[in-house]
Design an enzyme around this catalytic site. Structure first.
Site, PDB file in Angstrom:
ATOM      1  N   HIS A   1      24.478 -14.541 -34.445  1.00 23.05           N
ATOM      2  CA  HIS A   1      23.797 -15.391 -33.480  1.00 23.05           C
ATOM      3  C   HIS A   1      23.886 -16.853 -33.917  1.00 23.05           C
ATOM      4  CE1 HIS A   1      22.179 -11.732 -31.785  1.00 23.05           C
ATOM      5  NE2 HIS A   1      21.423 -12.404 -30.922  1.00 23.05           N
TER       6      HIS A   1
ATOM      7  N   HIS B   1     -10.027   3.600   9.063  1.00 23.83           N
ATOM      8  CA  HIS B   1      -8.759   4.058   8.495  1.00 23.83           C
ATOM      9  C   HIS B   1      -8.858   5.514   8.046  1.00 23.83           C
ATOM     10  CE1 HIS B   1      -6.309   0.452   8.551  1.00 23.83           C
ATOM     11  NE2 HIS B   1      -7.323  -0.249   8.100  1.00 23.83           N
TER      12      HIS B   1
ATOM     13  N   SER C   1      -6.687   2.075   2.343  1.00 23.24           N
ATOM     14  CA  SER C   1      -7.373   0.816   2.559  1.00 23.24           C
ATOM     15  C   SER C   1      -8.798   0.822   2.007  1.00 23.24           C
ATOM     16  CB  SER C   1      -7.411   0.496   4.055  1.00 23.24           C
ATOM     17  OG  SER C   1      -7.888  -0.806   4.272  1.00 23.24           O
TER      18      SER C   1
ATOM     19  N   GLN D   1       9.210  11.269   0.143  1.00 25.79           N
ATOM     20  CA  GLN D   1      10.640  11.503   0.328  1.00 25.79           C
ATOM     21  C   GLN D   1      11.355  10.268   0.892  1.00 25.79           C
ATOM     22  OE1 GLN D   1       8.146  13.086   1.782  1.00 25.79           O
ATOM     23  NE2 GLN D   1       8.476  13.408   3.971  1.00 25.79           N
TER      24      GLN D   1
ATOM     25  N   GLU E   1      -9.341  -4.249  -2.527  1.00 22.14           N
ATOM     26  CA  GLU E   1      -8.204  -4.740  -1.738  1.00 22.14           C
ATOM     27  C   GLU E   1      -8.642  -5.966  -0.927  1.00 22.14           C
ATOM     28  OE1 GLU E   1      -5.145  -3.037   1.684  1.00 22.14           O
ATOM     29  OE2 GLU E   1      -7.116  -2.141   1.440  1.00 22.14           O
ATOM     30  N   HIS E   2      -9.748  -5.816  -0.190  1.00 22.82           N
ATOM     31  CA  HIS E   2     -10.320  -6.909   0.590  1.00 22.82           C
ATOM     32  C   HIS E   2     -11.742  -7.183   0.105  1.00 22.82           C
ATOM     33  CE1 HIS E   2      -7.683  -4.585   3.460  1.00 22.82           C
ATOM     34  NE2 HIS E   2      -7.147  -5.793   3.577  1.00 22.82           N
TER      35      HIS E   2
ATOM     36  N   TYR F   1       8.347   0.129   3.623  1.00 20.71           N
ATOM     37  CA  TYR F   1       7.743   1.379   4.062  1.00 20.71           C
ATOM     38  C   TYR F   1       6.604   1.060   5.016  1.00 20.71           C
ATOM     39  CZ  TYR F   1       5.716   5.975   4.221  1.00 20.71           C
ATOM     40  OH  TYR F   1       5.244   7.180   4.685  1.00 20.71           O
TER      41      TYR F   1
ATOM     42  N   GLN G   1     -13.023  -1.055   8.257  1.00 21.60           N
ATOM     43  CA  GLN G   1     -12.246  -0.409   7.202  1.00 21.60           C
ATOM     44  C   GLN G   1     -12.439   1.098   7.210  1.00 21.60           C
ATOM     45  OE1 GLN G   1      -9.919  -1.940   4.922  1.00 21.60           O
ATOM     46  NE2 GLN G   1     -10.187  -3.296   6.668  1.00 21.60           N
TER      47      GLN G   1
ATOM     48  N   ASP H   1      -5.501  -8.917   8.386  1.00 19.21           N
ATOM     49  CA  ASP H   1      -4.623  -7.763   8.577  1.00 19.21           C
ATOM     50  C   ASP H   1      -3.546  -8.030   9.621  1.00 19.21           C
ATOM     51  OD1 ASP H   1      -5.815  -6.165   6.711  1.00 19.21           O
ATOM     52  OD2 ASP H   1      -6.941  -4.945   8.135  1.00 19.21           O
TER      53      ASP H   1
END
Length: 430
Positions: free
Chosen positions: A421, A261, A236, A190, A326-327, A128, A258, A362
């Site tokens: 078994h 974003h 982000s 979707q 994240e970072h 994606y 950042q 990135d």
């Protein structure tokens, strides 16, 4: 920016609020559940309806897939320097993947059984690529590039188009460079549902990779079971942990990078220096004047930015582990860098030292920029090559190994009441 000092009465509450868990809101959960249901029941028709509603574009089922003519046109439209940058990033992704890819192995256990693992690429994966606020060419590389390096034969890409029905040409060139075998001009929850469940024109994939907004992330979470997923990479975020030796201009530049974003991006700055905090404030105001995405910057700085003044770097490391950024940009004196690094457990990616920037990670360095957000770094790691490999264990036994294993297997069979078994191994030793 929300500035808070360790001496402030509200400090404990601010820090506690930064200890996050990636739990979706009820409105998002219900909305995504409805979208998934519609795609499951109506397939391509639902995808076209959502494209009209969310992306303001009228599509027919026949127009969902990007055609060869559009791919060829993109190759002519994209400048050579962009193609060279794409190639440079893919070279680094290939290098990084070769170091982190899992490899087959075998050995012999205590009873003489040959045991091992084999790793093969998934047959069909979905990636994606968001496209809402910016054409994220790098995301096509930081997802599909790993699939290419591992040797996945079918790579299905989902990315939203504009109101004119076109996908950004540079994104298309990047997707071609990673070997995408199918590209669809569909975004949002979707698009994730289409990859997981399939529609009349889209065959389902086995695993989905890539970041997105909170609806995309929630769709991935809800569809686990129907499909495997990489992690929960949402909007982000960055945290900078710095002491008095840090360069204020560099810190401000990383925070602004950042913030551009926009949306739900989260920004945090933790420092032991009051003077650095003041200088960073001044630098943010100065640098923001010359940046193009002022609207996004101001909204994130106002609503989603926390600056904390702590007494000790070790306290800052504890906040990092709670926030699970994240970072993480770590700018501390060289003689304490390894000590602080050893305390940090939950950051998606760490950029250590004065000259290490999130932007290079990135776009170019090689590790994937698709990383856990919203606190999910406590449970997930970022995309890596071995996530595109399916693991299978192998056991091979001789008669001698069967005989040596039998006493222990019989004990487990007796304790668990599973005599068949035990019998299945015993019969091989008679």
């Amino acid at each position: 920016m929300n500035i808070c000092r360790e001496s402030d009465a509200r400090y404990a509450a601010v820090v506690a609020a930064m200890n996050r868990r990636a739990i979706p809101g009820e409105e998002v959960r219900q909305s995504v559940a409805g979208i998934i249901k519609e795609v499951q029941e109506h397939g391509d028709e639902a995808l076209c309806r959502y494209a009209a509603a969310f992306d303001r574009v009228e599509l027919t089922p026949a127009q969902l897939r990007v055609k060869e003519e559009e791919l060829a046109a993109a190759q002519h439209q994209v400048p050579q320097d962009v193609k060279e940058a794409i190639a440079a990033t893919l070279t680094n992704i290939e290098y990084f993947s070769q170091q982190s890819m899992r490899r087959d192995w075998s050995g012999v256990n205590a009873q003489g059984c040959e045991v091992g693992e084999r790793f093969v690429p998934y047959d069909r994966v979905g990636i994606y690529v968001p496209g809402g606020k910016a054409p994220l060419v790098s995301t096509a590389l930081m997802t599909g590039g790993f699939a290419k390096a591992v040797g996945v034969p079918e790579i299905v890409a989902m990315t939203p188009c504009g109101p004119d029905g076109r996908v950004n040409p540079a994104v298309l060139v990047a997707l071609q460079a990673v070997g995408a075998t199918e590209i669809y001009r569909i975004g949002g929850a979707q698009g994730v549902a289409a990859m997981a469940l399939g529609t009349q024109s889209i065959a389902p994939v086995q695993k989905i990779f890539g970041p997105g907004n909170r609806y995309v992330v929630e769709a991935k979470r809800q569809l686990v079971g129907a499909v495997a997923i990489d992690l929960l990479p949402g909007p982000s975020e960055v945290m900078v942990l710095a002491d008095e030796t840090a360069n204020a201009a560099y810190v401000a530049a990383d925070l602004l990078a950042q913030a551009e974003h926009g949306g739900d991006s989260a920004i945090a700055f933790v420092t032991t220096s009051e003077e650095l905090l003041k200088q960073v404030e001044e630098q943010i105001a100065l640098q923001a004047q010359s940046l193009s995405r002022a609207e996004y910057l101001q909204q994130v700085l106002r609503d989603n930015t926390n600056c904390l003044l702590v007494n000790e770097l070790t306290s800052g490391a504890d906040i990092v582990n709670d926030f699970a950024p994240e970072h993480l940009v770590l700018m501390v004196t060289a003689d304490r860098e390894e000590e602080i690094l050893s305390r940090i457990r939950t950051a998606g990616a760490i950029y250590a030292g004065t000259y290490s920037t999130v932007a290079c990670g990135d776009f170019l360095a090689g590790p994937s920029h698709t990383l856990p957000t919203g606190g999910s770094g406590k449970s997930f790691s970022g995309i890596r090559a071995d996530q595109f490999q399916r693991r299978t264990s192998i056991v091979r036994m001789s008669r001698e190994a069967a005989e040596r294993s039998l006493p222990h297997v019989q004990v487990f069979a007796r304790v668990e009441g599973l005599d068949a078994h035990g019998r299945s191994l015993e019969i091989r030793t008679l």
